[in-house]
Write an enzyme that holds these catalytic residues in place. Structure first.
Site, PDB file in Angstrom:
ATOM      1  N   PRO A 273       0.824  -1.145  -0.088  1.00  0.00           N
ATOM      2  CA  PRO A 273       0.080  -0.182  -0.291  1.00  0.00           C
ATOM      3  C   PRO A 273       0.517   1.393   0.031  1.00  0.00           C
ATOM      4  O   PRO A 273       2.277   1.082   0.144  1.00  0.00           O
ATOM      5  CB  PRO A 273      -0.939  -0.513   1.361  1.00  0.00           C
ATOM      6  CG  PRO A 273       0.147  -1.010   2.016  1.00  0.00           C
ATOM      7  CD  PRO A 273       0.696  -1.965   1.251  1.00  0.00           C
ATOM      8  N   CYS A 346       1.776  29.422 -16.621  1.00  0.00           N
ATOM      9  CA  CYS A 346       1.936  29.543 -18.031  1.00  0.00           C
ATOM     10  C   CYS A 346       1.460  28.562 -18.388  1.00  0.00           C
ATOM     11  O   CYS A 346       1.516  28.187 -19.655  1.00  0.00           O
ATOM     12  CB  CYS A 346       3.379  29.788 -18.787  1.00  0.00           C
ATOM     13  SG  CYS A 346       3.245  31.895 -17.865  1.00  0.00           S
TER      14      CYS A 346
END
Ligand code: LLP
Length: 424
Positions: A273, A346
């Site tokens: 996990p 951007c």
């Protein structure tokens, strides 16, 4: 317990998040040590019905302090590179409890892992098995091996993080696995220790795990008839957590479903996990820089924050949903409205959350929750932004466990080397 509001102020354990922001600045990842421990204990308890080993998947969050915490609890580790192995060793983890996964292990990585005597190599192809045998022979070592089988199970998760279907690049089909075990048996530098699979990530129901386990047990039985007796069965990771309203996988049901199927078998259950242990134990703390309300377009108001897709890419990459909450109460009279929480990068894909109803003002602190897994590890320097700091909270104290990157750090690797003449 770990992140909760006390008198309107969001805390990590007993530490107000405002204290961390003041001291360390934003953006910053904040982790709760007690929640990581609690999640580990919960899974460990859920598997008491079987001999088992939890191998924390390092890729989810590889901060050395996180690894040290799990090593201290007796965890093993699931790694996919020499870098992750070095981190585990540096954090005091036991290489004997390491499983080495991944489709493209290089010779250098195999050698490094052999020298550290990792517990098991999870093999994903015939070519890799040949390479491992050759490297083990050259180094005079014997490698423990599990074949990673592709059980052709639909984990019903995002296509990018689904790995157990025939069309995925991972593992080998069952028929080929039997051939690989025959090759392992015939090679004195290899030892068939186990069998493995990993069907995907963020899985919220137990059923795909049960199906995968049953498919693997058929192979275990076939191998037994061929005189190959395995020591462990590695069912991989993939346990889902709650981001929005989806149910978190029930650890107790997961544990009992798997352990019941292994009753009366002499097999150690290995699980890998990642997200389950650290995902909800971390958040990304960020400050609102500017507000760009759009009076004519009610549903596209932008709150520009100081964290961006380079810090947390999951929303941009998977359209993943992370909760966003204020850390302090809003100023009186501030009206909630829908905001897109966006970063300074951007790109129009640079959003951390879309359409969240919040009362916001510039300067506010926001917490982007469930960001402890696949957050910092997937960060980059895109737009030459320095990566955030990381903080671990222990009760009423906190510690910077990775300092904020500096511009000097960013440029350190770019000092030009000598020119090399290209000769025919
Ligand atoms: N074992 C193997 C072989 C894996 O490939 C993975 C994850 C794990 C264990 C741990 O899975 P977990 O328990 O964390 O689900 N970046 C994506 C997740 C990619 C998972 C890749 N493999 C995300 O942000 O959702």
């Amino acid at each position: 317990m770990s992140f909760e509001s006390r008198e309107g102020l969001l805390h990590a354990e007993a530490v107000p998040l405002t204290a961390i922001a003041e001291r360390v600045g934003t953006p910053v990842y904040v982790y709760s040590a007690s929640m990581m421990r609690a999640r580990y204990a919960e899974l460990d308890a859920a598997l008491t019905g079987s001999r088992h080993q939890l191998c924390y998947a390092v890729k989810a969050n590889s901060n050395l302090s996180v690894l040290r915490l799990f090593a201290g609890l007796g965890a093993g580790f699931d790694i996919v590179s020499a870098g992750e192995l070095q981190r585990v060793v540096s954090a005091g983890g036991d290489p004997a409890r390491v499983v080495f996964s991944g489709v493209g292990k290089s010779s250098e990585e195999i050698d490094f892992a052999l020298k550290h005597a990792v517990g098991c190599f999870n093999i994903e192809s015939g070519g890799e098995l040949v390479r491992l045998a050759e490297r083990a022979r050259l180094l005079g070592k014997k490698a423990n091996v599990a074949v990673r089988v592709n059980p052709d199970v639909d984990a019903k998760t995002h296509p990018y993080i689904s790995t157990g279907l025939k069309e995925n690049k991972f593992g080998v089909p069952a028929e080929q696995a039997l051939e690989l075990y025959a090759a392992i048996r015939a090679d004195m530098h290899l030892n068939a220790l186990g069998i493995a699979c990993h069907i995907g990530s963020q899985i919220s129901s137990v059923q795909p795990f049960a199906e995968a386990l049953d498919n693997l047990l058929v192979l275990v039985d076939t191998l037994e008839t061929q005189g190959v007796s395995l020591g462990h069965l590695d069912i991989g990771g993939g346990l889902g957590i709650s981001y929005q309203n989806e149910p978190c996988l029930d650890a107790a049901v997961y544990g009992s479903t798997l352990t019941q199927r292994l009753a009366n078998r002499d097999l150690t259950l290995v699980i890998e996990p990642g997200r389950y242990l650290v995902g909800e134990a971390g958040l990304l703390l960020t400050t609102v820089e500017y507000l760009k309300p759009r009076p004519t377009h009610e549903h596209k108001n932008f709150a520009v924050v100081d964290a961006a897709m380079n810090d947390l890419i999951r929303p941009a990459l998977y359209r993943a949903w992370h909760p966003v909450t204020r850390v302090t109460p809003p100023a009186p009279g501030l009206e909630p409205r829908p905001w897109d929480i966006v970063g300074p990068v951007c790109e129009s894909g640079d959003f951390l959350a879309e359409d969240r109803r919040l009362a916001l003002a510039a300067g506010d602190l926001l917490a982007i929750s469930a960001a402890g897994a696949y957050g910092m590890v997937l960060s980059s320097n895109y737009n030459s932004r320095s990566r955030p700091a990381e903080v671990m909270v222990h009760g009423d104290s906190f510690q910077v466990v990775r300092r904020r990157e500096t511009l000097r750090d960013q440029m350190a690797l770019e000092q030009p080397d000598e020119r090399c003449a290209a000769r025919p």
